[in-house]
Design a protein around this motif. Structure first.
Motif, PDB file in Angstrom:
ATOM      1  N   ILE A  59       0.836  -1.206   0.000  1.00 27.23           N
ATOM      2  CA  ILE A  59       0.000   0.000   0.000  1.00 27.23           C
ATOM      3  C   ILE A  59       0.870   1.256   0.000  1.00 27.23           C
ATOM      4  N   TYR A  60       1.902   1.264   0.832  1.00 23.62           N
ATOM      5  CA  TYR A  60       2.777   2.446   0.919  1.00 23.62           C
ATOM      6  C   TYR A  60       3.504   2.696  -0.394  1.00 23.62           C
ATOM      7  N   LEU A  61       4.011   1.630  -1.009  1.00 25.08           N
ATOM      8  CA  LEU A  61       4.682   1.768  -2.294  1.00 25.08           C
ATOM      9  C   LEU A  61       3.707   2.240  -3.371  1.00 25.08           C
ATOM     10  N   SER A  62       2.459   1.771  -3.293  1.00 29.84           N
ATOM     11  CA  SER A  62       1.431   2.215  -4.246  1.00 29.84           C
ATOM     12  C   SER A  62       1.138   3.699  -4.078  1.00 29.84           C
ATOM     13  N   ILE A  63       1.065   4.147  -2.831  1.00 33.24           N
ATOM     14  CA  ILE A  63       0.813   5.569  -2.560  1.00 33.24           C
ATOM     15  C   ILE A  63       1.955   6.423  -3.100  1.00 33.24           C
ATOM     16  N   LEU A  64       3.186   6.013  -2.804  1.00 33.43           N
ATOM     17  CA  LEU A  64       4.344   6.766  -3.281  1.00 33.43           C
ATOM     18  C   LEU A  64       4.390   6.796  -4.807  1.00 33.43           C
ATOM     19  N   THR A  65       4.163   5.639  -5.432  1.00 31.74           N
ATOM     20  CA  THR A  65       4.223   5.556  -6.892  1.00 31.74           C
ATOM     21  C   THR A  65       3.119   6.378  -7.546  1.00 31.74           C
ATOM     22  N   GLY A  66       1.884   6.195  -7.071  1.00 33.14           N
ATOM     23  CA  GLY A  66       0.746   6.896  -7.670  1.00 33.14           C
ATOM     24  C   GLY A  66       0.852   8.399  -7.538  1.00 33.14           C
ATOM     25  N   ASN A  67       1.167   8.872  -6.341  1.00 34.27           N
ATOM     26  CA  ASN A  67       1.244  10.318  -6.133  1.00 34.27           C
ATOM     27  C   ASN A  67       2.448  10.937  -6.827  1.00 34.27           C
ATOM     28  N   CYS A  68       3.596  10.252  -6.783  1.00 31.84           N
ATOM     29  CA  CYS A  68       4.777  10.792  -7.465  1.00 31.84           C
ATOM     30  C   CYS A  68       4.566  10.823  -8.980  1.00 31.84           C
ATOM     31  N   LEU A  69       3.909   9.802  -9.510  1.00 30.19           N
ATOM     32  CA  LEU A  69       3.620   9.775 -10.945  1.00 30.19           C
ATOM     33  C   LEU A  69       2.708  10.926 -11.334  1.00 30.19           C
ATOM     34  N   LEU A  70       1.703  11.185 -10.496  1.00 27.19           N
ATOM     35  CA  LEU A  70       0.785  12.285 -10.767  1.00 27.19           C
ATOM     36  C   LEU A  70       1.499  13.632 -10.700  1.00 27.19           C
ATOM     37  N   ILE A  71       2.421  13.772  -9.740  1.00 30.67           N
ATOM     38  CA  ILE A  71       3.195  15.012  -9.625  1.00 30.67           C
ATOM     39  C   ILE A  71       4.046  15.233 -10.868  1.00 30.67           C
ATOM     40  N   VAL A  72       4.741  14.175 -11.303  1.00 33.96           N
ATOM     41  CA  VAL A  72       5.640  14.292 -12.459  1.00 33.96           C
ATOM     42  C   VAL A  72       4.857  14.593 -13.731  1.00 33.96           C
ATOM     43  N   ILE A  73       3.759  13.862 -13.948  1.00 38.50           N
ATOM     44  CA  ILE A  73       2.962  14.051 -15.171  1.00 38.50           C
ATOM     45  C   ILE A  73       2.408  15.463 -15.248  1.00 38.50           C
ATOM     46  N   SER A  74       1.826  15.930 -14.125  1.00 39.04           N
ATOM     47  CA  SER A  74       1.227  17.268 -14.138  1.00 39.04           C
ATOM     48  C   SER A  74       2.271  18.373 -14.202  1.00 39.04           C
ATOM     49  N   LYS A  75       3.519  18.037 -13.888  1.00 37.82           N
ATOM     50  CA  LYS A  75       4.590  19.039 -13.936  1.00 37.82           C
ATOM     51  C   LYS A  75       5.190  19.169 -15.320  1.00 37.82           C
ATOM     52  N   ILE A  76       5.360  18.048 -16.036  1.00 38.67           N
ATOM     53  CA  ILE A  76       6.096  18.090 -17.299  1.00 38.67           C
ATOM     54  C   ILE A  76       5.202  18.227 -18.530  1.00 38.67           C
ATOM     55  N   ASP A  77       3.914  17.882 -18.410  1.00 40.11           N
ATOM     56  CA  ASP A  77       3.053  17.966 -19.584  1.00 40.11           C
ATOM     57  C   ASP A  77       2.551  19.401 -19.765  1.00 40.11           C
ATOM     58  N   PRO A  78       2.765  20.002 -20.920  1.00 33.49           N
ATOM     59  CA  PRO A  78       2.344  21.405 -21.131  1.00 33.49           C
ATOM     60  C   PRO A  78       0.832  21.606 -20.999  1.00 33.49           C
ATOM     61  N   ALA A  79       0.058  20.564 -21.332  1.00 30.14           N
ATOM     62  CA  ALA A  79      -1.397  20.703 -21.274  1.00 30.14           C
ATOM     63  C   ALA A  79      -1.924  20.761 -19.843  1.00 30.14           C
ATOM     64  N   LEU A  80      -1.076  20.393 -18.879  1.00 29.27           N
ATOM     65  CA  LEU A  80      -1.526  20.347 -17.488  1.00 29.27           C
ATOM     66  C   LEU A  80      -0.951  21.485 -16.648  1.00 29.27           C
ATOM     67  N   GLN A  81      -0.489  22.536 -17.304  1.00 32.83           N
ATOM     68  CA  GLN A  81       0.052  23.680 -16.565  1.00 32.83           C
ATOM     69  C   GLN A  81      -1.059  24.680 -16.252  1.00 32.83           C
ATOM     70  N   THR A  82      -2.012  24.240 -15.471  1.00 35.94           N
ATOM     71  CA  THR A  82      -3.152  25.071 -15.087  1.00 35.94           C
ATOM     72  C   THR A  82      -3.264  25.084 -13.566  1.00 35.94           C
ATOM     73  N   PRO A  83      -4.019  26.041 -13.001  1.00 32.42           N
ATOM     74  CA  PRO A  83      -4.178  26.075 -11.545  1.00 32.42           C
ATOM     75  C   PRO A  83      -4.720  24.783 -10.955  1.00 32.42           C
ATOM     76  N   MET A  84      -5.654  24.122 -11.660  1.00 32.34           N
ATOM     77  CA  MET A  84      -6.237  22.897 -11.128  1.00 32.34           C
ATOM     78  C   MET A  84      -5.170  21.841 -10.887  1.00 32.34           C
ATOM     79  N   TYR A  85      -4.258  21.689 -11.827  1.00 33.86           N
ATOM     80  CA  TYR A  85      -3.214  20.678 -11.690  1.00 33.86           C
ATOM     81  C   TYR A  85      -2.093  21.142 -10.772  1.00 33.86           C
ATOM     82  N   PHE A  86      -1.936  22.443 -10.621  1.00 40.52           N
ATOM     83  CA  PHE A  86      -1.008  22.967  -9.616  1.00 40.52           C
ATOM     84  C   PHE A  86      -1.486  22.573  -8.216  1.00 40.52           C
ATOM     85  N   PHE A  87      -2.765  22.729  -7.960  1.00 42.59           N
ATOM     86  CA  PHE A  87      -3.327  22.298  -6.680  1.00 42.59           C
ATOM     87  C   PHE A  87      -3.255  20.779  -6.527  1.00 42.59           C
TER      88      PHE A  87
END
Length: 307
Positions: A34-62
């Motif tokens: 469970i802990y590894l899943s939490i780390l993987t899922g949240n870190c993946l979401l952070i990375v994706i929303s940070k590097i994808d140009p389409a996700l550079q909006t306030p919603m994804y910043f939050f």
């Protein structure tokens, strides 16, 4: 201490799942996964929303900050729980217990406030779309996030100090999976009434005020969505809002039951289950809720994996 013949407790024993001795290895494996899943899922979401140009909006910043916050929130309790299951030691010093409790409250309150900020973002995006870039500019978004992280810190440090200023003179066994105020009150010597009232008042304020802000935001959103001109606009608004509402209901529901229910109705078993739910289960589901129900995140994930 000598006059009152009291020996103050300097360390506690977290009983956790000690009543299930034959399942310690299985529980360790489950919570590690469970802990590894939490780390993987949240870190993946952070990375994706940070590097994808389409996700550079306030919603994804939050959303990035929510993922970071939930990673921190889970890391306050799960590593310690895993260490106890592995070593069977279960002892925790008074200071370490106070630090764990304090950070648990700080991150919990920060999540309440951040969910309210996210609701306000959705309100502005749907109800005032023409003013959205002006109102939700980067400076305002940063200020809202910093306020969410920091606004409760002084109050929660004071509350933690009050809890651990109580006299603990035995027994020292905490029938819980981590250090928390409700099970600690049962171990305190003397009158704990005023400290308990103070903790409940603070919990009520930090739960109720953000929740009311979320309700008022969504009341206006619900009346606005049917008026949107396009079907795709209504569908997108409903999708993003429903994901956020699911997270709000899960987090606020379980947290409110733990901290706002009457003391007489609390039991150790139900307390452990609810604590596991809002500290462990919800952080697993949140990345799934925000990714599987969001076409933009799915598209960004496809781009990354194809590359």
């Amino acid at each position: 201490m000598e006059q009152n013949n009291l020996t103050l407790v300097m360390e506690f024993i977290l009983l956790g799942f000690s009543d299930l001795p034959n399942l310690q290895g299985l529980l360790f494996g489950i919570f590690l996964a469970i802990y590894l899943s939490i780390l993987t899922g949240n870190c993946l979401l952070i990375v994706i929303s940070k590097i994808d140009p389409a996700l550079q909006t306030p919603m994804y910043f939050f959303l990035r900050n929510l993922s970071l916050l939930e990673t921190c929130f889970t890391s306050v309790t799960l590593p310690r729980m895993l260490a106890d299951l592995w070593s069977q030691k279960r002892t925790i010093s008074l200071l370490a217990c106070a630090v764990q409790t304090c950070f648990l409250y700080i991150f919990g309150v920060a999540e309440c406030l951040l969910l309210a900020a996210m609701a306000y973002d959705r309100y502005v995006a749907i109800c005032k779309p023409l003013y959205y870039p002006l109102i939700m500019n980067h400076k305002i978004c940063v200020q809202l996030v910093v306020a969410s992280w920091m606004i409760g810190v002084p109050v929660l440090i004071e509350e933690t100090y009050q809890v651990f200023s109580l006299n603990f003179c035995g027994p020292n066994k905490i029938n819980h999976i981590f250090c928390d105020a409700p099970p600690l009150f049962k171990l305190a010597c003397g009158d704990t009434y005023y400290v308990e009232v103070s903790v409940h008042v603070v919990a009520l304020l930090f739960v109720t005020i953000p929740f009311l802000l979320i309700l008022s935001s969504y009341a206006k959103i619900i009346t606005t969505i049917p008026k949107l001109p396009s079907t795709s606009g209504r569908s997108k608004a409903f999708s993003t809002c429903s994901s956020h509402l699911m997270v709000v209901c899960l987090f606020y529901g379980s947290g409110s039951i733990v901290y706002l229910q009457p003391k007489s109705s609390q039991s150790a078993g139900s307390g452990k289950v609810l604590a596991l739910f809002y500290t462990t289960v919800i952080p697993v589901f949140n990345p799934l809720i925000y990714s599987l129900r969001n076409k933009e995140v799915i598209a960004a994930m496809r781009k990354i994996f194809l590359k």
